[in-house]
Design an enzyme around this catalytic site. Structure first.
Site, PDB file in Angstrom:
ATOM      1  N   HIS A   1     -11.356  28.697  -2.524  1.00  0.00           N
ATOM      2  CA  HIS A   1     -12.211  27.899  -1.650  1.00  0.00           C
ATOM      3  C   HIS A   1     -13.311  27.204  -2.451  1.00  0.00           C
ATOM      4  O   HIS A   1     -13.595  26.030  -2.247  1.00  0.00           O
ATOM      5  CB  HIS A   1     -12.844  28.790  -0.576  1.00  0.00           C
ATOM      6  CG  HIS A   1     -11.979  29.002   0.620  1.00  0.00           C
ATOM      7  ND1 HIS A   1     -11.754  28.014   1.550  1.00  0.00           N
ATOM      8  CD2 HIS A   1     -11.273  30.076   1.039  1.00  0.00           C
ATOM      9  CE1 HIS A   1     -10.955  28.476   2.491  1.00  0.00           C
ATOM     10  NE2 HIS A   1     -10.634  29.722   2.205  1.00  0.00           N
TER      11      HIS A   1
ATOM     12  N   GLU B   1     -10.234  21.842   7.443  1.00  0.00           N
ATOM     13  CA  GLU B   1     -10.588  22.974   6.597  1.00  0.00           C
ATOM     14  C   GLU B   1     -10.128  22.776   5.156  1.00  0.00           C
ATOM     15  O   GLU B   1      -8.934  22.568   4.902  1.00  0.00           O
ATOM     16  CB  GLU B   1      -9.979  24.268   7.146  1.00  0.00           C
ATOM     17  CG  GLU B   1     -10.393  25.487   6.355  1.00  0.00           C
ATOM     18  CD  GLU B   1      -9.969  26.791   7.011  1.00  0.00           C
ATOM     19  OE1 GLU B   1      -9.926  27.812   6.317  1.00  0.00           O
ATOM     20  OE2 GLU B   1      -9.682  26.777   8.216  1.00  0.00           O
TER      21      GLU B   1
ATOM     22  N   LYS C   1      -4.646  34.083  11.782  1.00  0.00           N
ATOM     23  CA  LYS C   1      -5.419  32.851  11.721  1.00  0.00           C
ATOM     24  C   LYS C   1      -4.986  32.029  10.515  1.00  0.00           C
ATOM     25  O   LYS C   1      -4.877  30.802  10.581  1.00  0.00           O
ATOM     26  CB  LYS C   1      -6.916  33.180  11.654  1.00  0.00           C
ATOM     27  CG  LYS C   1      -7.841  31.956  11.741  1.00  0.00           C
ATOM     28  CD  LYS C   1      -8.190  31.362  10.402  1.00  0.00           C
ATOM     29  CE  LYS C   1      -9.148  30.188  10.538  1.00  0.00           C
ATOM     30  NZ  LYS C   1      -9.443  29.539   9.246  1.00  0.00           N
TER      31      LYS C   1
END
Length: 462
Positions: free
Chosen positions: A410, A118, A296
């Protein structure tokens, strides 16, 4: 006393290394001959700008990693090694291995190997760790490497009497279990206690015996399962019922790791950011929908280190999420508060069942090197470092949410990846990524156009 920071090639480094030593209140992961003393630092400015081979070299210069281990990291797992690890091997599914920098854990500089697919996880951890340095980094503690095995007895008419009978034979059962693993007992481990519970179910009462086992530097699944299997027939005799399940519990509530960090308000964006993080974190305490994503984010860091060190990611994840539900409502594994100085204080507590002996940790060559990079001395030490990474990862995500927004981070990393994919190198990577992010046009074609444009400008300036 002044300490000299020296730099050596990996071969020179290995020729100088001696066993770990403690110099008063300064603890170094390794020491050298009396003519040299090398201090280790996790603060490596510009680390993310280096090509992969230069990053690996930089890590080797900081920790006791030799040329053979460097080659193993570059080569990764090979097919014949994989064949010995799992069944029906047909190939390899690789996951990137990166290094999170800037960590100070219990006063020691630590480089953190993380295996993850990720984007933004490693960058966020490094950035969060940098912000924690001003407050002294991360302080950790733990309850020790203790696991549970469960032995389920059913078909018992007088379950509470059966419970008493099993407890009456506790010393006998503990001795039987410990005879199965004399090496574990020799090093201070083994069964330390037995607990017995009567559990109601729609199929009738069950008498469940828990073996409380100190696993030392093992994760413990093999040891506790073997003990549970061996004790099952004797428990049937004592309780008068029939044993079905005899297996480890991954709710490792006796194997907790904790970490704490103080993030100075001035280092993270000011009092408003502190307030925003506390408010965002509180929603995860009271709302399971938010807690699921919140936790998470914690596991982004935790799982990456667990995987990098060859440990069981599913066991650690199951333990963490079940521990988050221990009150009957799923909730956050972290807490955030403001101290009297107005700084942010973050804490985490979660089960971390990991080991340094057995399993892939001792078989996978890259996992062995990752353990060496971490410079951990025990499974308990590893669990505490993992907790620190989980807290750091969570803080970084909350800060992004409370300030600039998570998507911006991101997209910035995505733009860098696209720039590299289009052929950008060195300083061009950041220039191309910044332009694409500003334009909100992040694709390979646009990256290629910008590379040509910037290269043409560079040639005109020569």
């Amino acid at each position: 006393m002044p300490w000299a920071l020296l730099s050596f090639s990996s071969n020179d480094l290995m020729s100088l290394i001696k066993p770990t030593r403690d110099y008063g209140n300064k603890v170094f992961p390794f020491s050298v001959s009396s003519r040299y003393l090398i201090t280790m630092t996790s603060r490596i400015p510009g680390f993310y700008k280096l090509p992969p081979n230069e990053r690996l070299k930089a890590v080797a210069e900081q920790v006791a990693v030799g040329s053979e281990e460097i080659s193993q990291v570059e080569r990764g797992l090979v097919l014949d090694q994989a064949e010995k690890m799992v069944e029906n091997v047909i190939g390899m599914f690789q996951v990137p291995l990166g290094i999170a920098t800037n960590f100070v854990i219990d006063g020691q500089e630590v480089l953190i190997p993380m295996a993850t697919e990720e984007p933004s996880v490693i960058a966020a951890a490094s950035n969060g760790a940098r912000m924690a340095r001003g407050g002294g980094g991360f302080l950790t503690s733990s309850t020790g490497p203790v696991m549970r095995a469960q032995i389920q007895a059913t078909g018992i008419d007088d379950p509470f009497a059966a419970r008493q009978a099993i407890l009456l034979h506790k010393d006998e059962l503990m001795a039987m279990a410990n005879e199965l693993d004399p090496m574990l007992v020799k090093y201070g481990g083994g069964v330390k206690d037995i607990e017995v519970y009567v559990i109601d179910s729609r199929l009738g009462p069950m008498v469940v015996t828990h073996l409380i086992v100190d696993c030392r530097d093992a994760m413990g699944a093999n040891a506790v399962n073997t003990m549970a299997e061996a004790l099952a027939p004797r428990i049937e005799q004592i309780a008068g019922g029939r044993v079905y399940l005899r297996i480890i519990s991954n709710l490792a509530d006796l194997r907790l790791a904790r970490a704490k960090a103080v993030f100075r308000a001035e280092d993270i964006g000011g009092p408003e950011v502190v307030d925003g993080i506390i408010l965002a974190a509180e929603l995860a305490v009271v709302d399971p929908y938010r807690a699921a994503t919140h936790n998470k984010g914690i596991m982004n860091g935790v799982t990456a280190v667990v995987l990098a060190t060859g440990n069981d990611t599913r066991a650690v994840e199951a333990g963490a999420h079940s521990y988050a539900s221990r009150t009957g409502r799923y909730m956050s594994l972290t807490r955030y508060e403001r101290n009297r100085d107005g700084d942010l204080v973050g804490t985490i507590e979660l089960p971390v069942a990991v080991g340094l002996v057995g399993g892939a940790t001792r078989v996978h060559p890259v996992a062995k090197t990752a353990v060496k990079i971490l410079a951990v001395k025990s499974a308990d030490d590893l669990s505490r470092k993992i907790a620190a990474v989980g807290l750091c990862q969570n803080f970084a995500a909350l800060r992004a949410l409370a300030s600039e927004g998570i998507q911006r981070g991101h997209m910035s990393l995505h733009a860098r990846n696209v720039a590299v994919q289009a052929g950008a190198k060195c300083d061009l990577i950041e220039l191309v990524a910044a332009r694409m992010a500003a334009e909100r046009r992040i694709n390979v074609d646009r990256a290629a156009e910008l590379i040509r444009e910037l290269e043409d400008r560079g040639q005109e300036g020569v």
